[in-house]
Enzyme design. Structure first.
Site, PDB file in Angstrom:
ATOM      1  N   ARG A  22       0.617  -1.068   0.073  1.00  0.00           N
ATOM      2  CA  ARG A  22       0.021  -0.100   0.015  1.00  0.00           C
ATOM      3  C   ARG A  22       0.939   1.264   0.088  1.00  0.00           C
ATOM      4  O   ARG A  22       2.067   1.082   0.275  1.00  0.00           O
ATOM      5  CB  ARG A  22      -0.580   0.014   1.391  1.00  0.00           C
ATOM      6  CG  ARG A  22      -1.715  -1.083   1.319  1.00  0.00           C
ATOM      7  CD  ARG A  22      -1.722  -1.720   2.949  1.00  0.00           C
ATOM      8  NE  ARG A  22      -2.488  -3.233   2.843  1.00  0.00           N
ATOM      9  CZ  ARG A  22      -3.604  -3.261   3.256  1.00  0.00           C
ATOM     10  NH1 ARG A  22      -4.602  -2.213   3.462  1.00  0.00           N
ATOM     11  NH2 ARG A  22      -4.155  -4.599   3.135  1.00  0.00           N
ATOM     12  N   ASP A  38      -3.602   3.789   3.788  1.00  0.00           N
ATOM     13  CA  ASP A  38      -3.363   2.310   4.231  1.00  0.00           C
ATOM     14  C   ASP A  38      -4.306   1.634   3.196  1.00  0.00           C
ATOM     15  O   ASP A  38      -4.316   0.270   2.896  1.00  0.00           O
ATOM     16  CB  ASP A  38      -3.551   2.154   5.378  1.00  0.00           C
ATOM     17  CG  ASP A  38      -4.728   2.764   5.971  1.00  0.00           C
ATOM     18  OD1 ASP A  38      -5.013   3.806   5.950  1.00  0.00           O
ATOM     19  OD2 ASP A  38      -5.669   1.993   6.366  1.00  0.00           O
TER      20      ASP A  38
HETATM   21  P1  AMP Z   1      -9.990  -0.440   7.504  1.00  0.00           P
HETATM   22  O1  AMP Z   1     -10.875   0.755   7.998  1.00  0.00           O
HETATM   23  O2  AMP Z   1     -10.719  -1.721   7.505  1.00  0.00           O
HETATM   24  O3  AMP Z   1      -9.082  -0.087   6.230  1.00  0.00           O
HETATM   25  O4  AMP Z   1      -8.896  -0.751   8.758  1.00  0.00           O
HETATM   26  C1  AMP Z   1      -7.956   0.053   9.244  1.00  0.00           C
HETATM   27  C2  AMP Z   1      -7.080  -0.397  10.309  1.00  0.00           C
HETATM   28  O5  AMP Z   1      -7.790  -0.983  11.290  1.00  0.00           O
HETATM   29  C3  AMP Z   1      -6.233  -1.622   9.492  1.00  0.00           C
HETATM   30  O6  AMP Z   1      -4.981  -1.774  10.086  1.00  0.00           O
HETATM   31  C4  AMP Z   1      -7.326  -2.900   9.739  1.00  0.00           C
HETATM   32  O7  AMP Z   1      -6.393  -3.876  10.007  1.00  0.00           O
HETATM   33  C5  AMP Z   1      -7.677  -2.347  11.324  1.00  0.00           C
HETATM   34  N1  AMP Z   1      -8.675  -2.918  11.792  1.00  0.00           N
HETATM   35  C6  AMP Z   1      -9.969  -2.752  11.216  1.00  0.00           C
HETATM   36  N2  AMP Z   1     -11.117  -3.655  11.924  1.00  0.00           N
HETATM   37  C7  AMP Z   1     -10.365  -4.403  12.778  1.00  0.00           C
HETATM   38  C8  AMP Z   1     -10.642  -5.437  13.608  1.00  0.00           C
HETATM   39  N3  AMP Z   1     -11.972  -5.599  13.749  1.00  0.00           N
HETATM   40  N4  AMP Z   1      -9.773  -6.070  14.425  1.00  0.00           N
HETATM   41  C9  AMP Z   1      -8.367  -5.602  14.345  1.00  0.00           C
HETATM   42  N5  AMP Z   1      -7.968  -4.584  13.359  1.00  0.00           N
HETATM   43  C10 AMP Z   1      -8.985  -4.199  12.575  1.00  0.00           C
HETATM   44 MG    MG Z   2      -7.870  -1.049   5.189  1.00  0.00          MG
END
Ligand code: AMP
Ligand code: MG
Length: 499
Positions: A195, A264
């Site tokens: 990324r 990211d």
């Molecule tokens: P996202 O909004 O899905 O792109 O997530 C942003 C960050 O939060 C990334 O580093 C994900 O791995 C982490 N993340 C999102 N949801 C979870 C979860 N339920 N448990 C652990 N990490 C999470």
């Molecule tokens: Mg993500």
């Protein structure tokens, strides 16, 4: 040529990078899992036998309950600008890269630029906690996995560069969000999961030797043409700027709102990555915000080109230790012309113009001013049948898809003049337009219906929807229901980040 899951060939190149790039971590399996959805065309990328998904051990192997031979599971570290703010350490908090599977033949993953490859990351989202989970549960709910599955395979069908989805693995184990919900995992497939934020991580850690290692790895595995150039890092930047601009031009032309354009969630390959609170425009609205958590509308549909620019600036700042100032500047200067060229070309195709003219940009601009209140997808689809011969302007094609047909009259007058001038045979024009204007898009209410049925244990609606969406440009008689806007009074579904 197709193989069982346990016979896949893995070539785990990212896991050969130094340990500070990842954590070795195995998925935490669910108690009981079932295959909710499976994409045979995605399986073909890695020579996986499509009959595999009917075997009881299929989901057990992918979700970590049984061994997956050759897999070397890791969680990748990265940083990111989230809603404009730097978070210096994120990483895969709930996804695990199971390994890089090699297919026997190359498959195209960017049709617009004709890019193809044989090596595919198998990435399991919802796989349980990792060192990067930051106190969250590492899980995903069924509804968000289904949404990711549907969108990935649909963008592929539209010809928009994207990660793919091999399968959704559902479970009876509850995952707690506001209430307990059925948990699930989605197996994401992409040439790479590097990324913008991966580069930002090493930059902000000031680990410039690792930054260089990452750039060299990226060049040698994914950018062979740029690697050969005299100034490889500058060429890498230039290419990423162009691909990102073209990607966002596609989103704008097809009416796709990503929802969480954090760095990211931006792929170095220029493919759509991370489907969370995304949405397709129904009634055209540049201010459309698909993510309920985006209170200020930072990632609204109409802001996406600007956010892409911001994200590229973040990436190029992260790569600055490897670049001369003029190289960084020159790369960024590619953005606007690449975006405008791609967008205007796509829009001219959507309007059925054979030849490009200077005034097209203005014509497209004035259409977008008149379109609010009209269904974006069906407007273009039905415009293919627009009759330019009749002496009175026939607005009936807008019935049921526009709350203000009269607003479009002046624009349609100009359009009629333009196509009469071009003198293209109406049948030819219609055929051409129907090849680029989908009849079917992934509407939220359709996804919601499929999700609710699957949550109740019946996946047939999901399979039906996925099948219709796999051929979005075809007429598909009998499937009108899937082409129409939500019936009046349909409850709006609220979609936010990280579910
Ligand atoms: P996202 O909004 O899905 O792109 O997530 C942003 C960050 O939060 C990334 O580093 C994900 O791995 C982490 N993340 C999102 N949801 C979870 C979860 N339920 N448990 C652990 N990490 C999470
Ligand atoms: Mg993500």
């Amino acid at each position: 040529m197709s193989k069982p899951l346990e016979a896949l060939q893995f070539d785990n190149t990212y896991a050969q990078l130094p340990e500070s790039f990842y954590q070795v971590v195995f998925p935490t399996p669910f108690q009981e899992s079932r295959v909710v959805a499976f994409s045979a065309s995605c399986a073909d990328l890695i020579d996986l036998d499509p009959a595999e998904n009917t075997k009881p051990e299929f989901s057990a192997r992918l979700s970590g309950a049984l061994p997956l031979p050759g897999s070397w599971p890791i969680a990748q570290v990265y940083a990111g600008h989230q809603f404009g703010n730097l978070v210096p350490r994120l990483g895969d908090g709930r996804a695990i890269l199971l390994g890089e599977a090699c297919g026997s033949r190359p498959h195209v993953w960017n049709r617009y630029r004709g890019l193809s490859g044989r090596k595919w990351d198998l990435h399991l989202k919802g796989a349980g906690p990792t060192n990067f989970s930051r106190g969250f549960d590492g899980r995903a709910v069924l509804r968000s996995c289904i949404r990711e599955y549907l969108a990935s395979e649909f963008l592929e069908a539209l010809g928009i560069p994207t990660t793919r989805a091999l399968a959704v693995l559902g479970s009876r184990d509850p995952v707690f969000r506001e209430t307990p919900e059925p948990g699930a995992m989605v197996v994401r497939v992409a040439p790479s999961h590097i990324r913008f934020g991966t580069f930002e991580y090493f930059y902000y850690q000031q680990q410039f030797h690792h930054l260089k290692e990452l750039a060299d790895f990226t060049l040698s595995h994914y950018f062979p043409d740029q690697e050969k150039a005299e100034a490889p890092y500058a060429e890498l930047c230039r290419e990423v700027v162009i691909r990102t601009a073209q990607l966002i031009a596609h989103w704008q032309a097809f009416g796709f709102t990503h929802g969480v354009m954090n760095t990211d969630n931006f792929s170095i390959l220029g493919i759509t990555l991370d489907y969370g609170p995304y949405g397709f425009l129904e009634s055209f609205d540049p201010g459309h915000v698909s993510n309920h958590s985006d209170e200020h509308g930072m990632y609204a549909f109409g802001n996406q080109p600007q956010v892409g620019w911001f994200n590229l600036q973040c990436l190029i700042r992260a790569l600055s230790p490897l670049l001369k100032r003029e190289q960084a500047q020159a790369a960024l200067e590619e953005y606007e012309p690449a975006m405008a060229g791609c967008y205007l070309g796509l829009m001219a195709d959507k309007l059925g113009f054979l030849k490009r003219r200077e005034e097209d940009e203005r014509l497209i601009g004035s259409l977008l001013e008149a379109l609010p209140g009209t269904d974006y997808t069906l407007f273009f689809r039905r415009l293919a049948n627009f009759n330019s011969d009749s002496s009175t302007l026939d607005l009936s094609f807008l019935d049921g898809i526009s709350d203000s047909p009269e607003r479009l009259r002046p624009w349609l007058e100009q359009y009629r003049t333009r196509i009469i001038d071009e003198a293209l045979d109406p049948t030819q024009r219609r055929v051409h337009m129907n090849r680029v204007n989908p009849k079917f898009i992934l509407r939220n209410h359709l996804a919601q219906l499929a999700i609710e049925r699957s949550e109740g244990g019946d996946d047939t609606e999901l399979h039906r929807l996925a099948t219709v969406l796999s051929r979005p440009f075809e007429e598909q008689p009998g499937q009108e229901f899937y082409s129409l806007p939500a019936p009046a009074g349909t409850k709006k579904c609220v979609i936010s980040c990280s579910s």
